[in-house]
Design a protein around this motif. Sequence first.
Motif, PDB file in Angstrom:
ATOM      1  N   PRO A 131      69.503 -12.859-136.326  1.00 56.09           N
ATOM      2  CA  PRO A 131      68.445 -11.459-137.201  1.00 56.09           C
ATOM      3  C   PRO A 131      68.985 -10.396-137.552  1.00 56.09           C
ATOM      4  CG  PRO A 131      66.695 -12.777-136.012  1.00 56.09           C
ATOM      5  CD  PRO A 131      68.617 -13.466-135.168  1.00 56.09           C
ATOM      6  N   ALA A 132      69.348  -9.580-136.001  1.00 54.34           N
ATOM      7  CA  ALA A 132      70.401  -8.047-136.249  1.00 54.34           C
ATOM      8  C   ALA A 132      71.808  -8.314-137.061  1.00 54.34           C
ATOM      9  CB  ALA A 132      70.841  -8.008-135.101  1.00 54.34           C
ATOM     10  N   GLN A 133      72.417  -9.311-137.458  1.00 58.89           N
ATOM     11  CA  GLN A 133      73.139  -8.735-138.333  1.00 58.89           C
ATOM     12  C   GLN A 133      72.534  -9.566-139.858  1.00 58.89           C
ATOM     13  OE1 GLN A 133      75.466 -13.167-136.616  1.00 58.89           O
ATOM     14  NE2 GLN A 133      77.276 -11.057-135.124  1.00 58.89           N
ATOM     15  N   ILE A 134      72.220 -10.280-139.505  1.00 59.21           N
ATOM     16  CA  ILE A 134      72.025 -10.606-141.283  1.00 59.21           C
ATOM     17  C   ILE A 134      71.276  -8.841-141.406  1.00 59.21           C
ATOM     18  CG2 ILE A 134      71.874 -13.116-141.108  1.00 59.21           C
ATOM     19  CD1 ILE A 134      68.656 -12.875-140.896  1.00 59.21           C
ATOM     20  N   ALA A 135      69.918  -8.967-140.812  1.00 59.39           N
ATOM     21  CA  ALA A 135      69.635  -7.219-140.832  1.00 59.39           C
ATOM     22  C   ALA A 135      70.530  -6.283-141.644  1.00 59.39           C
ATOM     23  CB  ALA A 135      68.624  -6.923-140.372  1.00 59.39           C
ATOM     24  N   GLU A 136      71.499  -6.161-140.771  1.00 56.41           N
ATOM     25  CA  GLU A 136      72.606  -5.041-140.836  1.00 56.41           C
ATOM     26  C   GLU A 136      73.545  -5.061-142.016  1.00 56.41           C
ATOM     27  OE1 GLU A 136      76.328  -2.947-138.341  1.00 56.41           O
ATOM     28  OE2 GLU A 136      74.858  -4.286-137.503  1.00 56.41           O
ATOM     29  N   MET A 137      73.803  -6.210-142.168  1.00 60.56           N
ATOM     30  CA  MET A 137      74.508  -7.035-143.912  1.00 60.56           C
ATOM     31  C   MET A 137      73.216  -5.891-144.938  1.00 60.56           C
ATOM     32  SD  MET A 137      75.823 -11.001-143.208  1.00 60.56           S
ATOM     33  CE  MET A 137      74.918 -11.501-142.031  1.00 60.56           C
ATOM     34  N   ALA A 138      72.719  -6.227-145.282  1.00 59.52           N
ATOM     35  CA  ALA A 138      71.121  -6.147-145.769  1.00 59.52           C
ATOM     36  C   ALA A 138      71.317  -4.689-145.624  1.00 59.52           C
ATOM     37  CB  ALA A 138      69.938  -6.557-145.881  1.00 59.52           C
ATOM     38  N   ILE A 147      66.725 -13.127-144.762  1.00 57.89           N
ATOM     39  CA  ILE A 147      65.648 -13.307-144.705  1.00 57.89           C
ATOM     40  C   ILE A 147      65.295 -13.648-143.181  1.00 57.89           C
ATOM     41  CG2 ILE A 147      64.070 -15.847-144.943  1.00 57.89           C
ATOM     42  CD1 ILE A 147      65.759 -15.837-147.665  1.00 57.89           C
ATOM     43  N   ALA A 148      64.417 -13.693-142.390  1.00 59.42           N
ATOM     44  CA  ALA A 148      64.281 -13.798-141.000  1.00 59.42           C
ATOM     45  C   ALA A 148      63.064 -13.647-140.450  1.00 59.42           C
ATOM     46  CB  ALA A 148      65.570 -13.265-140.207  1.00 59.42           C
ATOM     47  N   THR A 149      63.090 -13.976-139.567  1.00 57.12           N
ATOM     48  CA  THR A 149      60.914 -13.711-138.225  1.00 57.12           C
ATOM     49  C   THR A 149      61.235 -12.170-138.030  1.00 57.12           C
ATOM     50  OG1 THR A 149      61.197 -16.096-138.954  1.00 57.12           O
ATOM     51  CG2 THR A 149      59.218 -15.041-136.957  1.00 57.12           C
ATOM     52  N   GLU A 150      62.411 -11.839-137.067  1.00 58.12           N
ATOM     53  CA  GLU A 150      63.216 -10.969-136.020  1.00 58.12           C
ATOM     54  C   GLU A 150      63.618 -10.397-136.846  1.00 58.12           C
ATOM     55  OE1 GLU A 150      61.243 -11.403-132.626  1.00 58.12           O
ATOM     56  OE2 GLU A 150      61.378 -13.835-132.494  1.00 58.12           O
TER      57      GLU A 150
END
Length: 324
Positions: A131-138, A147-150
């Motif tokens: 989740p941290a990695q994908i949030a950072e990518m966005a 797209i994630a829960t956390e």
Amino acid sequence: MKLQQLRYICEVARNGLNVSATAQVLYTSQPGISKQIRLLEDELGVEIFARSGKHLSHITAAGEQVISVAEEILHKCEKIKQIANEFSNEREGVLTVATTHTQARYALPPVISRFMQEYPDVSLHMNQGTPAQIAEMAADGSVDFAIATEGLEAFPELISMPCYRWNRSVVVPHDHPLAAVEKLSLEQLADYPIVTYVFGFTGRSKLDEAFSLKGLTPKVVFTAADADVIKTYVRLGLGVGIVAGMSIDARQDDDLVVLDASHLFESSVTKIAFRRGTFLRGYMSAFIEQFAPHLTTRIQQQVIQCRDQKERDALLADIQLPTY
């Protein structure tokens, strides 16, 4: 000052101050990048990068601010291109999504199938990570959607919207003592080794909170990011599995007993997020609405116009989320 120079300093920062690696990424020469950075520094009258001999050692205080503004400028330039593309090619383009294994494996396949049928000229790319990695990518613009829960709430530069609620199921082999229990309790679960998600993945925080509120310490003996892996180790007798309810397949998992755990844990909400200031092209809005039908184009535009996440949450507070 040139856009090319701004792109160079941003890429050098992203590549750990490695000019050689940056040159490979940008398909240009190392001396050319170094020269343009020097020209920009001379024009600005400040050093963006401190140097040790011929190597860049760190980003200066002034450089941190210059790079931050440069990234915003480049992002706005990209937005201008997107706006132009929207009016010239409304149904063509590229869509990049970053998500976790659970979303990619269980929630997204039917959505992506419908989307690709409706928008055959859109090239869709999916990235998986924590989740941290994908949030950072966005947040840094590497992908269009996360797209994630956390993890999304840790990035204030992201606009996030709720998509659906979900809860958990407990899985055990048919000969396990819990298989005959009609209504599980947390105390019963705490008596057995537990196999579940890595902390920070797929609503794991809700699980830990539930045990903590009861004064219980779960015996988590194995964790994984993938529900299929968790179920595999349950079959091996390693422990009781706690997985997202959406990850249960009645046919493939018929060798396991599935027990409802929705009364034990608070439901979790999966969200979709994108960087603030992103121009949502027609097919991007369509993807969001196909994934979460309550997030219509009108709602999306209202959300974008909100001043902060608190105002966005208030706007969306009365929406009844579907349960997966």
